[in-house]
Structures are given as structure tokens and as C-alpha cells.
Write an enzyme that holds these catalytic residues in place. Structure first.
Site, PDB file in Angstrom:
ATOM      1  N   HIS A 164       0.818  -1.218   0.000  1.00 11.90           N
ATOM      2  CA  HIS A 164       0.000   0.000   0.000  1.00 11.90           C
ATOM      3  C   HIS A 164       0.850   1.265   0.000  1.00 11.90           C
ATOM      4  O   HIS A 164       0.331   2.357  -0.235  1.00 11.90           O
ATOM      5  CB  HIS A 164      -0.987  -0.009   1.177  1.00 11.90           C
ATOM      6  CG  HIS A 164      -0.375   0.257   2.511  1.00 11.90           C
ATOM      7  ND1 HIS A 164      -0.096  -0.744   3.418  1.00 11.90           N
ATOM      8  CD2 HIS A 164      -0.003   1.412   3.106  1.00 11.90           C
ATOM      9  CE1 HIS A 164       0.422  -0.208   4.507  1.00 11.90           C
ATOM     10  NE2 HIS A 164       0.484   1.098   4.350  1.00 11.90           N
ATOM     11  N   ASP A 229     -10.815  -8.294   2.217  1.00 13.70           N
ATOM     12  CA  ASP A 229     -10.458  -9.488   2.983  1.00 13.70           C
ATOM     13  C   ASP A 229      -9.242 -10.207   2.396  1.00 13.70           C
ATOM     14  O   ASP A 229      -8.373 -10.676   3.118  1.00 13.70           O
ATOM     15  CB  ASP A 229     -11.641 -10.455   3.027  1.00 13.70           C
ATOM     16  CG  ASP A 229     -12.862  -9.831   3.687  1.00 13.70           C
ATOM     17  OD1 ASP A 229     -12.726  -8.697   4.177  1.00 13.70           O
ATOM     18  OD2 ASP A 229     -13.922 -10.459   3.694  1.00 13.70           O
ATOM     19  N   SER A 305       4.437   1.726   8.543  1.00 10.79           N
ATOM     20  CA  SER A 305       3.981   0.721   7.577  1.00 10.79           C
ATOM     21  C   SER A 305       5.127   0.299   6.666  1.00 10.79           C
ATOM     22  O   SER A 305       5.885   1.132   6.182  1.00 10.79           O
ATOM     23  CB  SER A 305       2.850   1.290   6.717  1.00 10.79           C
ATOM     24  OG  SER A 305       1.706   1.520   7.485  1.00 10.79           O
TER      25      SER A 305
END
Length: 372
Positions: A164, A229, A305
Site C-alpha cells: 500500500h 479481505d 507501515s
């Protein structure tokens, strides 16, 4: 094919050899790693680089949700592990892969977030100061991405991070084409010429030295999943630098079950955005796990992250202690647990399949990726 997919997952999960209960040292298990090889590569249109970089990913699907998900079919697994490669000139390719289980040939291998703050009670993070720590292993393996995330050195020219940080699930983020990796170094005063002059009362000022990224690999599981998910399970990416970094790096390894981790704990260091310019270290207990994810409550802020989650265990073959990266810190999740809101920080586990893929990206030869 469903039977074959089950065989793959069972082999990848169960073909590990743990030390006997009488062996007191937490020991790296030996895994028989599958083989993932490119089958075909297709040129894609150049991306637009129009997504905003997100320093955290929020998903409502918690441990119970992931555990209840059906096993993917063989074709689905191949789809998720296929990948896009972004080059520094802006070109983009998509590579389909094949998955193979090889027998042992005697080679020795066997709801919405309510807060942006991810601190649980007392803030247990440690800022790392001074070049004596920052420039030494394992802290020296942590690097900063120009998109605002953290990465970890895993080879002479490769950095492991979260997907991401590069791609929001629909498009590549702004700055991904000219992505750079920053190495924290002492900020020398004029005329010092690197003299070893330290003041214990005052931490040394540091600066980032940047290296451009040559190409980036992102699994299609993340791109197709778009942080839902499935996507959370594939929130990882590998960056190849334009030149070697000349620092000691940390090897990747297959993530053992949480119950086999030393003290049940994990460790990672990152560039949390509430402490600009500081490298922040933390460790904490694993609270829960699925096949692909580790749930924990390590204190963290956006910016951490992409940090490599690691543990230190005994390597029987080499007769020494060895740190390995077993996961990639993804970010924050706020989960509705039977009507009770609970939040976790989540790391993507390096499973045998992911190990085979990432290792092949690094080495380009599956024969060097047979032991996780």
C-alpha cells in the site's frame, strides 16, 4: 483443482520440523518450500500515478473473519501470486506464475478506525539515537521510502515494504515512478571529514541519503483485493535499487506459528510520522494469527507501515543465533468483535508461498530458495 490447492496449503503449513520439547533454544524450523516460477509476461499500459499515498490500511475483517474464509483454489492462488512490475521509466508488466511442489531430492531442504493513533496504553516505543546504534545491525536495515513509509534491507539491492506504500489497490501512488529509498546517516559538520567526534549528552544530527528504485514488484493479490479481505493478505512489495547499498541486510524467513516465537514476541523498527527523523523500535506479544496475518498491539504510528517484522532464533544448521524477517507491518485494523470494538496492528506473515515468491524476486533462481 480444489484438492490440489488444499495439498499446496497443507504442505506449506505442515512440512516444518520443530525442535523437540527438550531443546530449550527457540529454533528456526526447516520448511520444504514450494517453487514459484514465471510463466508469461505481458506489457501493460503505463499507469497514471494518481493515487494518494496512504500510510496505513484499515480493514473491518478481523481474525475470526479471516479464519472463516474458504481456502482459495489453485487457480486463485496462482492469480494472487502473479505480479506487476513497475520500472523507473514508467513501463509496467504483468507476470503470471506457476506453483510447483518438488519432492526432497536430498539437497538438505526440508468498522472504521476511530482514531489514527495506534498506541495501546503506555507508549512502549523507543527512539534510537546516535550513530553507534543507528548505523549498527539490526537498526541499520531500516530505511525510509520517499512515499512516507518504512522498508527493510533484505539483499544487496532489495528492500521489502508494504504494497500500500506503492499502490492503493486501484492505482500506483503519486511518486511511485520516481520512488527513492533513504538511508539515515550522520550529518557531518563542515571540515569534520567524518571524524569520530561524539557528544553523549547531545544526540548526533542525522540526514537521509537517497537511492533511486529501479523496479518494484507488487503481487496481484493486493491489486485485485484492493485492501479487502483477500488484499490484506498480500500487502507486501519488493523494491530493487539502482545500485547496491553496501549495508548488512536481514534475511527473510518463513513465519513460524506464534506459539513457537521466542516469548511469543515480534520486533520491528520504523519511521513513525509523529517522531520525524527518528527511527523508532518496539516489540510486543502476538495476540492472534491466521495463516497469512499476525495480530498484535505493538505501539505504532503511520509511517511505520512496511517495516520488517523480525525475530531472533537458533539456526541449527549454522550453529548460531540468526534474525530473520517473518512479516511486513501493514497497519491498523479496527474490528467489531461480537459487538465489542477492538483494534489491532496487523503484520502480513511470510508464508512458504510468499517466501518462494519474494526469494525468487531477489535471486532469480528457485534453486536458491528451497529452504525457508
Amino acid at each position: 483443482m480444489a484438492g490440489l490447492s488444499t495439498l499446496i496449503l497443507l504442505l506449506c503449513a505442515a512440512k516444518d520440523v520443530m525442535p523437540s520439547s527438550s531443546h530449550w533454544k527457540p529454533t528456526w524450523p526447516s520448511y520444504r518450500v514450494p517453487v514459484i516460477l514465471p510463466q508469461s509476461t505481458l506489457n501493460l499500459d503505463k499507469p497514471q500515478f494518481d493515487a494518494e499515498a496512504r500510510l496505513q490500511v484499515v480493514s473491518p475483517c478481523g481474525p475470526a473473519c479471516h479464519k472463516s474464509s474458504p481456502l482459495p483454489t489453485y487457480e486463485e492462488v496462482k492469480n494472487y501470486l502473479s505480479y506487476e512490475t513497475l520500472y523507473a521509466n514508467g513501463s509496467l508488466t504483468e507476470t503470471e506464475v506457476g506453483i510447483y511442489i518438488l519432492s526432497n531430492s536430498g539437497d538438505g531442504s526440508q468498522g472504521k478506525s476511530r482514531t489514527k493513533r495506534q498506541i495501546y496504553g503506555y507508549d512502549s516505543r523507543f527512539s534510537i539515537f546516535g550513530k553507534d546504534f543507528l548505523l549498527n545491525y539490526p537498526f541499520s536495515t531500516s530505511v525510509k521510502l520517499s512515499t512516507g513509509c518504512t522498508g527493510t534491507l533484505v539483499a544487496e539491492k532489495h528492500v521489502l515494504t508494504a504494497a500500500h506504500c506503492i499502490h492503493d489497490g486501484k492505482s500506483y501512488v503519486k511518486g511511485a515512478q520516481k520512488l527513492r529509498v533513504g538511508f539515515l546517516k550522520p550529518k557531518l559538520k563542515d571540515g569534520s571529514k567524518g571524524a569520530n567526534i561524539t557528544n553523549s549528552a547531545m544526540p548526533e544530527k542525522m540526514k537521509f541519503q537517497w537511492i533511486r528504485v529501479k523496479r518494484t514488484h507488487v503481487p496481484k493479490g493486493w491489486i485485485k483485493g484492493n485492501a479487502n479481505d483477500i488484499g490484506m493478505d498480500y500487502d507486501y512489495a519488493l523494491l530493487e535499487l539502482k545500485k547496491p547499498h553496501k549495508r548488512k541486510f536481514m534475511k527473510i524467513g518463513v513465519s513460524p506459528p506464534a506459539r513457537h516465537l521466542p516469548g511469543g514476541r515480534i520486533h520491528f523498527s520504523g519511521y513513525d510520522n509523529d517522531r520525524p527523523g527518528n527511527l523508532v523500535y518496539r516489540f510486543c506479544d502476538v495476540k492472534d494469527e491466521t495463516y497469512d496475518l499476525l495480530y498484535q498491539q505493538c505501539d505504532a504510528q503511520p509511517g511505520a507501515s512496511g517495516s520488517g517484522v523480525y525475530v531472533r532464533m537458533w539456526k541449527r544448521q549454522n550453529h548460531k543465533w540468526e534474525r530473520k524477517i517473518i512479516g511486513i507491518f501493514s497497519g491498523h485494523q479496527w474490528v467489531d468483535m461480537n459487538g465489542t470494538p477492538q483494534d489491532f496492528n496487523v503484520a502480513v506473515r511470510i508464508t512458504p508461498l510468499k517466501y518462494a515468491q519474494i526469494c525468487y524476486w531477489i535471486k532469480g533462481n528457485y534453486l536458491d530458495c528451497r529452504e525457508g
